[in-house]
Design a protein around this motif. Structure first.
Motif, PDB file in Angstrom:
ATOM      1  N   ALA A  46       0.817  -1.217   0.000  1.00 48.60           N
ATOM      2  CA  ALA A  46       0.000   0.000   0.000  1.00 48.60           C
ATOM      3  C   ALA A  46       0.850   1.266   0.000  1.00 48.60           C
ATOM      4  O   ALA A  46       0.326   2.365  -0.003  1.00 48.60           O
ATOM      5  N   ALA A  92      -5.091   3.074  -4.455  1.00 44.88           N
ATOM      6  CA  ALA A  92      -4.927   1.958  -3.511  1.00 44.88           C
ATOM      7  C   ALA A  92      -3.684   2.130  -2.644  1.00 44.88           C
ATOM      8  O   ALA A  92      -3.580   1.538  -1.575  1.00 44.88           O
ATOM      9  N   HIS A  93      -2.762   2.940  -3.112  1.00 42.59           N
ATOM     10  CA  HIS A  93      -1.545   3.184  -2.324  1.00 42.59           C
ATOM     11  C   HIS A  93      -1.851   4.318  -1.346  1.00 42.59           C
ATOM     12  O   HIS A  93      -1.907   5.478  -1.705  1.00 42.59           O
ATOM     13  N   SER A  94      -2.072   3.935  -0.103  1.00 43.71           N
ATOM     14  CA  SER A  94      -2.601   4.877   0.887  1.00 43.71           C
ATOM     15  C   SER A  94      -1.540   5.755   1.546  1.00 43.71           C
ATOM     16  O   SER A  94      -1.874   6.752   2.163  1.00 43.71           O
TER      17      SER A  94
END
Length: 120
Positions: A46, A92-94
């Motif tokens: 993530a 989606a990469h938080s």
């Protein structure tokens, strides 16, 4: 193309291969916007990593990481946010993290490589 440009390009290729070997997924290279350029954008789970690559033939003009002063780090953060804004499909990469790779040696394919995982 100038020798300096060749050196940087080869260093960035090595850095991308190194990151891939660690399990990073390289998403983008040499991404440009009006504010500047990001050398490598890579994902690890993530986590979205914006990676600055500095390649030098020697330490004659200082260690590559010495070029990463506060002003440069602030600029990298702005570029990281610009990249995220331009790539909403990567939501989606938080988390975003800055990293740096320094390569020193006459041949960047075999020079000493150092990796700063969390550049602040």
């Amino acid at each position: 193309m100038a020798a300096k440009d060749d050196l940087g390009r080869v260093g960035e290729q090595r850095a991308a291969a190194y990151l891939s070997g660690l399990g990073y997924e390289v998403l983008d290279r040499n991404w440009r916007c009006p504010a500047g350029e990001v050398d490598i954008v890579a994902a690890r789970g993530a986590l979205l990593c914006v990676v600055e690559v500095k390649t030098r033939t020697s330490l004659r003009f200082g260690h590559p990481f010495e070029a990463l002063d506060d002003k440069k780090v602030r600029r990298l953060w702005r570029l990281a946010h610009a990249w995220v804004e331009a790539h909403p499909e990567q939501a989606a990469h938080s988390r975003v993290r800055l990293e740096a790779i320094g390569i020193v040696g006459p041949d960047p394919r075999s020079g000493a490589l150092e990796h700063l995982v969390d550049l602040r």
